[in-house]
Design a protein around this motif. Structure first.
Motif, PDB file in Angstrom:
ATOM      1  N   LYS A 155     -62.730  12.951  40.639  1.00 59.11           N
ATOM      2  CA  LYS A 155     -64.017  13.352  40.067  1.00 59.11           C
ATOM      3  C   LYS A 155     -64.139  14.867  39.943  1.00 59.11           C
ATOM      4  CE  LYS A 155     -66.774  10.979  42.830  1.00 59.11           C
ATOM      5  NZ  LYS A 155     -68.045  10.440  43.375  1.00 59.11           N
ATOM      6  N   GLN A 156     -63.408  15.595  40.779  1.00 62.27           N
ATOM      7  CA  GLN A 156     -63.461  17.061  40.741  1.00 62.27           C
ATOM      8  C   GLN A 156     -62.273  17.669  40.011  1.00 62.27           C
ATOM      9  OE1 GLN A 156     -63.687  17.963  44.914  1.00 62.27           O
ATOM     10  NE2 GLN A 156     -65.904  17.699  45.006  1.00 62.27           N
ATOM     11  N   HIS A 157     -61.212  16.888  39.796  1.00 65.23           N
ATOM     12  CA  HIS A 157     -59.987  17.461  39.249  1.00 65.23           C
ATOM     13  C   HIS A 157     -59.462  16.719  38.030  1.00 65.23           C
ATOM     14  CE1 HIS A 157     -60.096  18.732  43.534  1.00 65.23           C
ATOM     15  NE2 HIS A 157     -59.604  19.859  43.056  1.00 65.23           N
ATOM     16  N   ALA A 158     -60.288  15.905  37.392  1.00 62.41           N
ATOM     17  CA  ALA A 158     -59.840  15.168  36.215  1.00 62.41           C
ATOM     18  C   ALA A 158     -59.501  16.132  35.083  1.00 62.41           C
ATOM     19  CB  ALA A 158     -60.919  14.192  35.758  1.00 62.41           C
ATOM     20  N   PRO A 159     -58.493  15.808  34.264  1.00 63.29           N
ATOM     21  CA  PRO A 159     -58.175  16.669  33.116  1.00 63.29           C
ATOM     22  C   PRO A 159     -59.379  16.787  32.193  1.00 63.29           C
ATOM     23  CG  PRO A 159     -56.482  14.995  33.470  1.00 63.29           C
ATOM     24  CD  PRO A 159     -57.624  14.635  34.358  1.00 63.29           C
ATOM     25  N   LEU A 186     -49.757   2.307  27.410  1.00 64.49           N
ATOM     26  CA  LEU A 186     -49.089   3.603  27.498  1.00 64.49           C
ATOM     27  C   LEU A 186     -47.804   3.434  28.308  1.00 64.49           C
ATOM     28  CD1 LEU A 186     -49.038   6.750  27.241  1.00 64.49           C
ATOM     29  CD2 LEU A 186     -50.391   6.813  29.344  1.00 64.49           C
ATOM     30  N   ASP A 187     -46.714   3.985  27.801  1.00 63.98           N
ATOM     31  CA  ASP A 187     -45.436   3.896  28.510  1.00 63.98           C
ATOM     32  C   ASP A 187     -45.426   4.935  29.642  1.00 63.98           C
ATOM     33  OD1 ASP A 187     -42.882   3.564  29.382  1.00 63.98           O
ATOM     34  OD2 ASP A 187     -41.910   3.931  27.447  1.00 63.98           O
ATOM     35  N   HIS A 216     -46.456   9.887  47.305  1.00 66.83           N
ATOM     36  CA  HIS A 216     -46.692  11.179  47.970  1.00 66.83           C
ATOM     37  C   HIS A 216     -46.772  12.319  46.959  1.00 66.83           C
ATOM     38  CE1 HIS A 216     -46.113   9.244  51.825  1.00 66.83           C
ATOM     39  NE2 HIS A 216     -44.943   8.788  51.437  1.00 66.83           N
ATOM     40  N   ARG A 217     -46.381  12.039  45.709  1.00 68.07           N
ATOM     41  CA  ARG A 217     -46.398  13.083  44.677  1.00 68.07           C
ATOM     42  C   ARG A 217     -47.203  12.691  43.445  1.00 68.07           C
ATOM     43  NH1 ARG A 217     -41.323  13.054  42.633  1.00 68.07           N
ATOM     44  NH2 ARG A 217     -41.794  14.928  41.444  1.00 68.07           N
ATOM     45  N   HIS A 218     -47.396  11.412  43.235  1.00 70.61           N
ATOM     46  CA  HIS A 218     -48.045  10.913  42.025  1.00 70.61           C
ATOM     47  C   HIS A 218     -49.357  10.222  42.368  1.00 70.61           C
ATOM     48  CE1 HIS A 218     -43.606  10.600  40.626  1.00 70.61           C
ATOM     49  NE2 HIS A 218     -44.108  11.801  40.340  1.00 70.61           N
ATOM     50  N   TYR A 219     -50.391  10.550  41.595  1.00 71.38           N
ATOM     51  CA  TYR A 219     -51.727  10.035  41.867  1.00 71.38           C
ATOM     52  C   TYR A 219     -52.402   9.659  40.550  1.00 71.38           C
ATOM     53  CZ  TYR A 219     -50.577  12.705  46.060  1.00 71.38           C
ATOM     54  OH  TYR A 219     -49.929  13.211  47.155  1.00 71.38           O
ATOM     55  N   LEU A 220     -53.639   9.186  40.632  1.00 72.03           N
ATOM     56  CA  LEU A 220     -54.400   8.880  39.417  1.00 72.03           C
ATOM     57  C   LEU A 220     -54.490  10.098  38.511  1.00 72.03           C
ATOM     58  CD1 LEU A 220     -57.389   6.675  40.681  1.00 72.03           C
ATOM     59  CD2 LEU A 220     -55.671   6.027  38.982  1.00 72.03           C
ATOM     60  N   VAL A 221     -54.758  11.248  39.086  1.00 65.81           N
ATOM     61  CA  VAL A 221     -54.881  12.466  38.278  1.00 65.81           C
ATOM     62  C   VAL A 221     -53.562  12.783  37.586  1.00 65.81           C
ATOM     63  CG1 VAL A 221     -54.317  14.074  40.150  1.00 65.81           C
ATOM     64  CG2 VAL A 221     -55.784  14.821  38.264  1.00 65.81           C
ATOM     65  N   TYR A 227     -50.855  12.964  32.168  1.00 63.18           N
ATOM     66  CA  TYR A 227     -49.852  12.532  31.192  1.00 63.18           C
ATOM     67  C   TYR A 227     -50.517  11.857  29.993  1.00 63.18           C
ATOM     68  CZ  TYR A 227     -46.126   9.817  29.035  1.00 63.18           C
ATOM     69  OH  TYR A 227     -45.267   9.260  28.130  1.00 63.18           O
ATOM     70  N   LEU A 228     -51.529  11.026  30.254  1.00 69.25           N
ATOM     71  CA  LEU A 228     -52.269  10.378  29.165  1.00 69.25           C
ATOM     72  C   LEU A 228     -52.803  11.422  28.191  1.00 69.25           C
ATOM     73  CD1 LEU A 228     -54.892   7.551  29.348  1.00 69.25           C
ATOM     74  CD2 LEU A 228     -55.590   9.768  28.459  1.00 69.25           C
ATOM     75  N   LYS A 229     -53.369  12.477  28.713  1.00 69.85           N
ATOM     76  CA  LYS A 229     -53.900  13.533  27.849  1.00 69.85           C
ATOM     77  C   LYS A 229     -52.772  14.232  27.090  1.00 69.85           C
ATOM     78  CE  LYS A 229     -56.630  17.796  27.894  1.00 69.85           C
ATOM     79  NZ  LYS A 229     -57.483  18.697  28.705  1.00 69.85           N
ATOM     80  N   LYS A 230     -51.665  14.439  27.761  1.00 64.96           N
ATOM     81  CA  LYS A 230     -50.549  15.195  27.178  1.00 64.96           C
ATOM     82  C   LYS A 230     -50.011  14.541  25.909  1.00 64.96           C
ATOM     83  CE  LYS A 230     -45.936  16.914  28.387  1.00 64.96           C
ATOM     84  NZ  LYS A 230     -44.900  16.974  29.462  1.00 64.96           N
ATOM     85  N   ILE A 231     -49.994  13.193  25.839  1.00 62.00           N
ATOM     86  CA  ILE A 231     -49.375  12.534  24.679  1.00 62.00           C
ATOM     87  C   ILE A 231     -50.130  12.828  23.384  1.00 62.00           C
ATOM     88  CG2 ILE A 231     -48.510  10.674  26.160  1.00 62.00           C
ATOM     89  CD1 ILE A 231     -50.597   8.858  24.589  1.00 62.00           C
TER      90      ILE A 231
END
Length: 249
Positions: free
Chosen positions: A55-59, A127-128, A139-144, A149-153
Motif C-alpha cells: 500500500k505504501q510502495h506500489a508502482p 501474464l507470463d 526472500h527476494r520476490h514479493y507482490l510489489v 514487472y506488470l507495469k514494465k511490460i
C-alpha cells in the motif's frame, strides 16, 4: 499458568479478563495447531504483511484491492501514463497459490481487459511471470516485485526470444513496428470502452459519473484551499451535501 490483568480501580489483585494471547503472538497461530496448520497460518500472515507494505510502495499507476472472500485473490488496475500504451486502463486479477511464500510458488496475474502484448497470452490474458522470474524466491520476490514487472511490460519497446506468450505480437513488433503500434492503439481504445464493465465479485469497480460527483468536485474546489486541513468529517459533510443536491435535482 494463565495471565490476568488487574481490574481497574481495585487496590488488590482479582480475577480479570485474560490477556489476549495474540498480543504476544501477532500471527494468531494457536500453540496447539498441527505443524501443517502452523505453516499455512504463517504463510497467510506473510501475505497480509506484504499487502500492508504494498500500500505504501506500489508502482505508480498500479492499484490492488483484496477480494472480499479470499485472502489470496486481489483485483487490480493499471493506468498507463506514457509510452505505446498511453491512456490505457487495464484490469487484472492476482491469484496466490496456497503455498505462496514457499520457493517456486509463483503468483498468477490474469488480465480481464484485452492486452495486446508479447508477454500476455492472447487467449487467457495471463501474464507470463516465469519469463521474468524463472525461479521464485520468497526472500527476494514479493507482490510489489511482480507488480513492478506488470507495469514494465507496458513500456517495453524491444522483445527478446523469451517473449513467447504472444508470439504473433512479438514478431509483429520486430518486423513491422508501425503495424504493432496500431494494434496497441486499438487495444488501448478497447480498454477505455470497457472500463465500466465490472466482472462479478471484482473489488476494483468503475462507475459512470453522476450529478452528485460533479457537485462534490465543485465543493472540494471551493472549500479545500489547504489540503492539510482536510479531515474525514469534512469529506463526509461534503458527500452528504452532494447527495442532497442530487436528490433535489
Amino acid at each position: 499458568m494463565s495471565s490476568f490483568r488487574r481490574t481497574p480501580g481495585s487496590g488488590h489483585r482479582s480475577r480479570g479478563t485474560p490477556i489476549n494471547p495474540t498480543r504476544r503472538n501477532p500471527s494468531g497461530i494457536s500453540p496447539i495447531a498441527s505443524e501443517a496448520e502452523r505453516e499455512q497460518a504463517l504463510r497467510d500472515y506473510k501475505v497480509t504483511i506484504e499487502y500492508k507494505h504494498l500500500k505504501q510502495h506500489a508502482p505508480g499507476g498500479v492499484y490492488l484491492i483484496p477480494s472480499i472472500d479470499n485472502l489470496r485473490t486481489f483485483h487490480g488496475v493499471i493506468f498507463v501514463r506514457r509510452g505505446p500504451f498511453t491512456n490505457g486502463i487495464f484490469k487484472f486479477q492476482v491469484t496466490l497459490p496456497e503455498r505462496y511464500n514457499d520457493a517456486n510458488a509463483w503468483p498468477q496475474i490474469t488480465f480481464s481487459s484485452y492486452v495486446y502484448n508479447p508477454h500476455v497470452n492472447v487467449n487467457t490474458g495471463e501474464l507470463d511471470v516465469r519469463v521474468a522470474y524463472p525461479s521464485w524466491d520468497p526472500h527476494r520476490h514479493y507482490l510489489v516485485t511482480v507488480l513492478t514487472y506488470l507495469k514494465k511490460i507496458f513500456y517495453m519497446k524491444n522483445f527478446g526470444d523469451d517473449a513467447v506468450a504472444n508470439v504473433e505480437a512479438r514478431d509483429l513488433a520486430r518486423s513491422d513496428p508501425a503495424a504493432y503500434r496500431k494494434k496497441v492503439e486499438s487495444c488501448v481504445k478497447e480498454s477505455q470502452r470497457s472500463v465500466f464493465v465490472n466482472d462479478p465479485g471484482c473489488t476494483a469497480r468503475f462507475t459512470e459519473e453522476q450529478a452528485c460527483h460533479q457537485v462534490l468536485r465543485e465543493l472540494m474546489h471551493e472549500r479545500l484551499n489547504d489540503p492539510a486541513t482536510l479531515t474525514k468529517n469534512k469529506i463526509l459533510e461534503m458527500v452528504r451535501e452532494a447527495n442532497k443536491s442530487k436528490s433535489k435535482s
